[in-house]
Design an enzyme around this catalytic site. Structure first.
Site, PDB file in Angstrom:
ATOM      1  N   GLY A  12     -30.298 -34.554 -26.386  1.00 28.04           N
ATOM      2  CA  GLY A  12     -28.918 -34.806 -25.977  1.00 28.04           C
ATOM      3  C   GLY A  12     -28.651 -36.044 -25.422  1.00 28.04           C
ATOM      4  N   SER A  13     -29.211 -37.159 -25.582  1.00 33.87           N
ATOM      5  CA  SER A  13     -29.070 -38.416 -24.962  1.00 33.87           C
ATOM      6  C   SER A  13     -27.587 -39.033 -25.740  1.00 33.87           C
ATOM      7  CB  SER A  13     -30.304 -39.428 -25.228  1.00 33.87           C
ATOM      8  OG  SER A  13     -30.168 -39.849 -26.518  1.00 33.87           O
ATOM      9  N   ARG A  65     -26.324 -19.132 -43.589  1.00 32.57           N
ATOM     10  CA  ARG A  65     -25.541 -20.240 -43.195  1.00 32.57           C
ATOM     11  C   ARG A  65     -24.170 -20.154 -42.892  1.00 32.57           C
ATOM     12  NH1 ARG A  65     -28.705 -24.738 -43.076  1.00 32.57           N
ATOM     13  NH2 ARG A  65     -30.445 -24.958 -44.515  1.00 32.57           N
ATOM     14  N   MET A  90     -29.313 -30.317 -35.514  1.00 35.77           N
ATOM     15  CA  MET A  90     -29.975 -30.211 -36.758  1.00 35.77           C
ATOM     16  C   MET A  90     -29.847 -29.173 -37.645  1.00 35.77           C
ATOM     17  SD  MET A  90     -31.875 -33.134 -36.364  1.00 35.77           S
ATOM     18  CE  MET A  90     -33.106 -33.145 -37.156  1.00 35.77           C
ATOM     19  N   ILE A  92     -27.770 -27.874 -41.427  1.00 34.72           N
ATOM     20  CA  ILE A  92     -26.804 -28.412 -42.396  1.00 34.72           C
ATOM     21  C   ILE A  92     -25.754 -27.527 -42.387  1.00 34.72           C
ATOM     22  CG2 ILE A  92     -26.816 -28.499 -44.907  1.00 34.72           C
ATOM     23  CD1 ILE A  92     -29.758 -29.073 -44.956  1.00 34.72           C
ATOM     24  N   HIS A 109     -25.972 -41.008 -37.573  1.00 36.24           N
ATOM     25  CA  HIS A 109     -27.368 -40.799 -38.292  1.00 36.24           C
ATOM     26  C   HIS A 109     -28.276 -42.026 -38.091  1.00 36.24           C
ATOM     27  CE1 HIS A 109     -30.149 -39.525 -41.262  1.00 36.24           C
ATOM     28  NE2 HIS A 109     -30.039 -40.752 -42.044  1.00 36.24           N
ATOM     29  N   GLU A 143     -21.454 -33.498 -48.113  1.00 40.42           N
ATOM     30  CA  GLU A 143     -22.877 -34.162 -48.607  1.00 40.42           C
ATOM     31  C   GLU A 143     -23.601 -34.571 -47.311  1.00 40.42           C
ATOM     32  OE1 GLU A 143     -24.200 -37.848 -51.540  1.00 40.42           O
ATOM     33  OE2 GLU A 143     -22.025 -36.888 -51.570  1.00 40.42           O
ATOM     34  N   LEU A 144     -24.777 -34.023 -47.437  1.00 38.69           N
ATOM     35  CA  LEU A 144     -25.480 -34.451 -46.230  1.00 38.69           C
ATOM     36  C   LEU A 144     -25.726 -35.874 -45.752  1.00 38.69           C
ATOM     37  CD1 LEU A 144     -27.745 -33.538 -43.891  1.00 38.69           C
ATOM     38  CD2 LEU A 144     -29.479 -34.197 -45.642  1.00 38.69           C
ATOM     39  N   GLN A 173     -28.782 -48.498 -29.286  1.00 32.57           N
ATOM     40  CA  GLN A 173     -27.844 -49.150 -29.953  1.00 32.57           C
ATOM     41  C   GLN A 173     -26.646 -47.783 -30.271  1.00 32.57           C
ATOM     42  OE1 GLN A 173     -27.054 -52.162 -30.735  1.00 32.57           O
ATOM     43  NE2 GLN A 173     -28.661 -52.627 -29.648  1.00 32.57           N
TER      44      GLN A 173
HETATM   45  C1  GRF Z   1     -30.573 -39.483 -32.771  1.00 32.87           C
HETATM   46  O1  GRF Z   1     -31.217 -40.419 -32.919  1.00 32.87           O
HETATM   47  C2  GRF Z   1     -29.432 -39.062 -33.746  1.00 32.87           C
HETATM   48  O2  GRF Z   1     -29.079 -40.445 -34.534  1.00 32.87           O
HETATM   49  C3  GRF Z   1     -30.224 -38.258 -34.738  1.00 32.87           C
HETATM   50  O3  GRF Z   1     -30.840 -37.365 -33.681  1.00 32.87           O
HETATM   51  C4  GRF Z   1     -31.231 -38.140 -32.695  1.00 32.87           C
HETATM   52  C5  GRF Z   1     -30.598 -37.201 -31.495  1.00 32.87           C
HETATM   53  O4  GRF Z   1     -30.916 -37.782 -30.121  1.00 32.87           O
HETATM   54  N1  GRF Z   1     -29.131 -37.377 -35.488  1.00 32.87           N
HETATM   55  P1  GRF Z   1     -30.213 -37.051 -28.937  1.00 32.87           P
HETATM   56  O5  GRF Z   1     -30.440 -35.616 -28.846  1.00 32.87           O
HETATM   57  O6  GRF Z   1     -28.892 -37.529 -28.761  1.00 32.87           O
HETATM   58  O7  GRF Z   1     -30.895 -37.784 -27.723  1.00 32.87           O
END
Ligand code: GRF
Length: 210
Positions: A12-13, A65, A90, A92, A109, A143-144, A173
Site C-alpha cells: 500500500g505504498s 468473480r 491484484m 481482475i 500500472h 480490458e486489463l 515516480q
Molecule cells: C505498484 O508498483 C503498482 O504500480 C502496481 O502494484 C504495485 C503496488 O505497490 N499495480 P504498493 O502496494 O502501492 O506499494
C-alpha cells in the site's frame, strides 16, 4: 468534500502517498476508506492508524468473480465514493464492476502502457531492451491494464539495470504521479475527449527521470 476509496492488496505504498498528499495539500476530499481483498495487507494498518475506515473483502469467500465484485461494490458504495483508486489491487474486475464506476475508477500500472500490461513488467522491459520504462495512471476499462491515460512517468533503463533497481526507481515516480492524478480527479481538472484525457489548465501529464 469528495470521497476517495482506495483498494489495495498488499504493502500500500501508493495508498500512503495519496493519503499523505491529500492531507498535506488540503485537497477538497478525504480518503473515506481503504479496502483490501487480503486481511494481511500491510497498508490496512497504516490506514487504520490514521483513523481511516478499513475493510477486507476476501475474494476466496465468494464462488465467482461476479459474486466477489458485487460484495466489493456494496462495501465501497457505503462510502459514497467520487473516486475509486486501485493501488496495487491484484484482482481482475468484471465488466459490470467497471461499468458501475465508469469515469470514477483509476489504476496505476508499472509500465508505459500500452506496453507490458499484466505482471513482471520491469523484467519484461529489461528483456526487451527498452531504454525507457515507467508507470501509467489510467481510467479503468473492462480490458486489463487498459484505458484512457491520465499521466505517465518515464525513467531511463540504464545498462546493468535489474528488476529490483528498476522497480524501485519506478515506484518513486508512482508516488509522485498517482497523488497528482487523484488530486486532478477531486478538483475536477480532467477532461475526456474520445478516450483522450487532458487537464483543464494544461498541466503537464508526463514526467521524466534518469
Ligand atoms: C505498484 O508498483 C503498482 O504500480 C502496481 O502494484 C504495485 C503496488 O505497490 N499495480 P504498493 O502496494 O502501492 O506499494
Amino acid at each position: 468534500m469528495k470521497n476517495i476509496v482506495i483498494l489495495i492488496s498488499g504493502r500500500g505504498s501508493n495508498m500512503e502517498a495519496i493519503v499523505q498528499a491529500c492531507a498535506a495539500e488540503q485537497w477538497p476530499a478525504r480518503v473515506a476508506a481503504v479496502i483490501s481483498n487480503k486481511a494481511e495487507a500491510g497498508g490496512l494498518t497504516f490506514a487504520a492508524e490514521r483513523g481511516i475506515a478499513t475493510a477486507c473483502v476476501n475474494h476466496k469467500d465468494y464462488p465467482s468473480r461476479e459474486a466477489f465484485d458485487a460484495e466489493l461494490a456494496r462495501v465501497i458504495d457505503q462510502f459514497q465514493p467520487d473516486v475509486v483508486v486501485l493501488a496495487g489491487f491484484m484482482r481482475i474486475l468484471t465488466p459490470g464492476f467497471v461499468a458501475h464506476y465508469e469515469n470514477r475508477l483509476l489504476n496505476i500500472h508499472p509500465s508505459l502502457l500500452p506496453a507490458f500490461p499484466g505482471l513482471h513488467t520491469h523484467q519484461r522491459a529489461i528483456n526487451a531492451g527498452c531504454k525507457l520504462a515507467g508507470a501509467t495512471v489510467h481510467f479503468v476499462t473492462a480490458e486489463l491494464d487498459h484505458g484512457p491515460i491520465v499521466l505517465q512517468a518515464a525513467v531511463a533503463v540504464l545498462p546493468g539495470e535489474t528488476e529490483a533497481t528498476l522497480s524501485e526507481k519506478v515506484l518513486r515516480q508512482e508516488h509522485q504521479i498517482y497523488p497528482r492524478a487523484v488530486r486532478w480527479m477531486v478538483t475536477g481538472n480532467l477532461v475526456h475527449d474520445h478516450g483522450r484525457v487532458t487537464t483543464t489548465d494544461g498541466q503537464t501529464q508526463v514526467q521524466f527521470s534518469a
